[in-house]
Scaffold this motif. Structure first.
Motif, PDB file in Angstrom:
ATOM      1  N   SER A  30     -15.101  -6.796 -10.434  1.00  0.00           N
ATOM      2  CA  SER A  30     -13.965  -6.842 -11.364  1.00  0.00           C
ATOM      3  C   SER A  30     -14.384  -7.405 -12.708  1.00  0.00           C
ATOM      4  O   SER A  30     -13.947  -6.934 -13.754  1.00  0.00           O
ATOM      5  CB  SER A  30     -12.835  -7.700 -10.795  1.00  0.00           C
ATOM      6  OG  SER A  30     -12.302  -7.099  -9.643  1.00  0.00           O
ATOM      7  N   GLN A  35     -16.782  -0.559 -11.476  1.00  0.00           N
ATOM      8  CA  GLN A  35     -16.787   0.834 -11.041  1.00  0.00           C
ATOM      9  C   GLN A  35     -15.971   0.932  -9.759  1.00  0.00           C
ATOM     10  O   GLN A  35     -15.988   0.028  -8.922  1.00  0.00           O
ATOM     11  CB  GLN A  35     -18.215   1.312 -10.824  1.00  0.00           C
ATOM     12  CG  GLN A  35     -19.031   1.281 -12.118  1.00  0.00           C
ATOM     13  CD  GLN A  35     -20.417   1.802 -11.907  1.00  0.00           C
ATOM     14  OE1 GLN A  35     -20.615   3.018 -11.814  1.00  0.00           O
ATOM     15  NE2 GLN A  35     -21.388   0.899 -11.828  1.00  0.00           N
ATOM     16  N   ALA A  36     -15.292   2.050  -9.601  1.00  0.00           N
ATOM     17  CA  ALA A  36     -14.327   2.210  -8.505  1.00  0.00           C
ATOM     18  C   ALA A  36     -14.931   1.971  -7.121  1.00  0.00           C
ATOM     19  O   ALA A  36     -14.291   1.390  -6.246  1.00  0.00           O
ATOM     20  CB  ALA A  36     -13.687   3.596  -8.577  1.00  0.00           C
ATOM     21  N   PHE A  37     -16.179   2.382  -6.913  1.00  0.00           N
ATOM     22  CA  PHE A  37     -16.774   2.228  -5.574  1.00  0.00           C
ATOM     23  C   PHE A  37     -17.123   0.779  -5.240  1.00  0.00           C
ATOM     24  O   PHE A  37     -17.489   0.468  -4.116  1.00  0.00           O
ATOM     25  CB  PHE A  37     -17.986   3.143  -5.369  1.00  0.00           C
ATOM     26  CG  PHE A  37     -18.960   3.165  -6.509  1.00  0.00           C
ATOM     27  CD1 PHE A  37     -19.941   2.195  -6.637  1.00  0.00           C
ATOM     28  CD2 PHE A  37     -18.889   4.175  -7.451  1.00  0.00           C
ATOM     29  CE1 PHE A  37     -20.842   2.226  -7.691  1.00  0.00           C
ATOM     30  CE2 PHE A  37     -19.793   4.216  -8.512  1.00  0.00           C
ATOM     31  CZ  PHE A  37     -20.768   3.231  -8.628  1.00  0.00           C
ATOM     32  N   HIS A  38     -16.999  -0.118  -6.228  1.00  0.00           N
ATOM     33  CA  HIS A  38     -17.161  -1.553  -5.973  1.00  0.00           C
ATOM     34  C   HIS A  38     -15.809  -2.260  -5.847  1.00  0.00           C
ATOM     35  O   HIS A  38     -15.761  -3.441  -5.514  1.00  0.00           O
ATOM     36  CB  HIS A  38     -17.931  -2.233  -7.108  1.00  0.00           C
ATOM     37  CG  HIS A  38     -19.316  -1.723  -7.312  1.00  0.00           C
ATOM     38  ND1 HIS A  38     -20.188  -1.462  -6.280  1.00  0.00           N
ATOM     39  CD2 HIS A  38     -19.984  -1.435  -8.455  1.00  0.00           C
ATOM     40  CE1 HIS A  38     -21.337  -1.035  -6.783  1.00  0.00           C
ATOM     41  NE2 HIS A  38     -21.241  -1.004  -8.084  1.00  0.00           N
ATOM     42  N   LEU A  39     -14.733  -1.528  -6.124  1.00  0.00           N
ATOM     43  CA  LEU A  39     -13.407  -2.161  -6.204  1.00  0.00           C
ATOM     44  C   LEU A  39     -12.371  -1.607  -5.241  1.00  0.00           C
ATOM     45  O   LEU A  39     -11.434  -2.320  -4.870  1.00  0.00           O
ATOM     46  CB  LEU A  39     -12.849  -1.991  -7.627  1.00  0.00           C
ATOM     47  CG  LEU A  39     -13.638  -2.648  -8.750  1.00  0.00           C
ATOM     48  CD1 LEU A  39     -13.148  -2.160 -10.103  1.00  0.00           C
ATOM     49  CD2 LEU A  39     -13.539  -4.155  -8.631  1.00  0.00           C
ATOM     50  N   ASP A  40     -12.513  -0.351  -4.843  1.00  0.00           N
ATOM     51  CA  ASP A  40     -11.443   0.336  -4.116  1.00  0.00           C
ATOM     52  C   ASP A  40     -11.990   1.080  -2.904  1.00  0.00           C
ATOM     53  O   ASP A  40     -12.916   1.887  -3.044  1.00  0.00           O
ATOM     54  CB  ASP A  40     -10.748   1.305  -5.088  1.00  0.00           C
ATOM     55  CG  ASP A  40      -9.642   2.087  -4.440  1.00  0.00           C
ATOM     56  OD1 ASP A  40      -9.902   3.243  -4.023  1.00  0.00           O
ATOM     57  OD2 ASP A  40      -8.533   1.541  -4.340  1.00  0.00           O
ATOM     58  N   ASP A  42     -10.664   3.503  -1.005  1.00  0.00           N
ATOM     59  CA  ASP A  42     -10.502   4.958  -1.015  1.00  0.00           C
ATOM     60  C   ASP A  42     -11.488   5.623  -1.976  1.00  0.00           C
ATOM     61  O   ASP A  42     -12.100   6.641  -1.639  1.00  0.00           O
ATOM     62  CB  ASP A  42      -9.066   5.343  -1.376  1.00  0.00           C
ATOM     63  CG  ASP A  42      -8.072   4.938  -0.289  1.00  0.00           C
ATOM     64  OD1 ASP A  42      -8.489   4.849   0.893  1.00  0.00           O
ATOM     65  OD2 ASP A  42      -6.899   4.699  -0.621  1.00  0.00           O
ATOM     66  N   ALA A  43     -11.638   5.045  -3.148  1.00  0.00           N
ATOM     67  CA  ALA A  43     -12.592   5.600  -4.120  1.00  0.00           C
ATOM     68  C   ALA A  43     -14.011   5.522  -3.571  1.00  0.00           C
ATOM     69  O   ALA A  43     -14.790   6.471  -3.708  1.00  0.00           O
ATOM     70  CB  ALA A  43     -12.488   4.852  -5.446  1.00  0.00           C
ATOM     71  N   THR A  47     -17.427   8.587  -2.114  1.00  0.00           N
ATOM     72  CA  THR A  47     -18.752   8.631  -2.733  1.00  0.00           C
ATOM     73  C   THR A  47     -19.842   8.646  -1.670  1.00  0.00           C
ATOM     74  O   THR A  47     -19.570   8.521  -0.470  1.00  0.00           O
ATOM     75  CB  THR A  47     -18.983   7.404  -3.640  1.00  0.00           C
ATOM     76  OG1 THR A  47     -19.104   6.239  -2.823  1.00  0.00           O
ATOM     77  CG2 THR A  47     -17.859   7.242  -4.659  1.00  0.00           C
TER      78      THR A  47
END
Length: 152
Positions: A30, A35-40, A42-43, A47
């Motif tokens: 954060s 990047q989304a793959f470190h935060l979410d 589903d995202a 990947t």
């Protein structure tokens, strides 16, 4: 205190134990690598990571925490580092992983311009709980000499 003169080229040190948590992965990402793959979840699932993964920079930071703790434990007379080379993120790090380090001293030499310090080069390898290599790099370090007038 462990000085330049005490270090042996070829020596391998094994150290550290760092438990990677979901909360820390998200907090680090954060702030530093959003990047989304470190935060979410589903995202990340969409990947090649397949699930939430730690930032490589977070892996490097966890490694640094283990390295500094090891230096303090060994009372090493470290003086910092001018940099690293060949940083490789080999395998993703996931919440729930437990990391550890191995370092091999590759070279050492006395500084020509600063006789109170030596320059060392080591290779650090970071493994997860399955003994899979997740990250590696080569780093230069500076360490105090016991005897600035000494020779190798």
């Amino acid at each position: 205190m462990q000085y330049y003169e005490d270090l042996v080229v070829g020596a391998v040190s094994r150290y550290g134990r760092y438990e990677v948590t979901r909360e820390e992965v998200i907090a680090f990402a954060s702030k530093y690598d959003p990047q989304a793959f470190h935060l979410d979840d589903d995202a990340a699932a969409a990947t090649h990571f397949g699930r939430l993964s730690a930032s490589g920079w977070h892996t490097a930071s966890m490694t640094m925490a283990m390295t500094v703790a090891n230096m303090a434990n060994n009372k090493q007379a470290g003086l910092g580092s001018p940099g690293i080379d060949e940083l490789r993120w080999v395998k993703p790090v996931y919440p729930g992983d437990t990391l550890r380090c191995e370092n091999t001293l590759l070279e050492k030499r006395r500084s020509k311009s600063r006789p109170e310090m030596g320059i060392i080069k080591g290779e650090t390898r970071v493994y997860n709980q399955h003994d899979e290599l997740v990250m590696s790099f080569r780093a230069l370090g500076m360490i105090a000499t016991r005897d600035p007038a000494g020779t190798d």
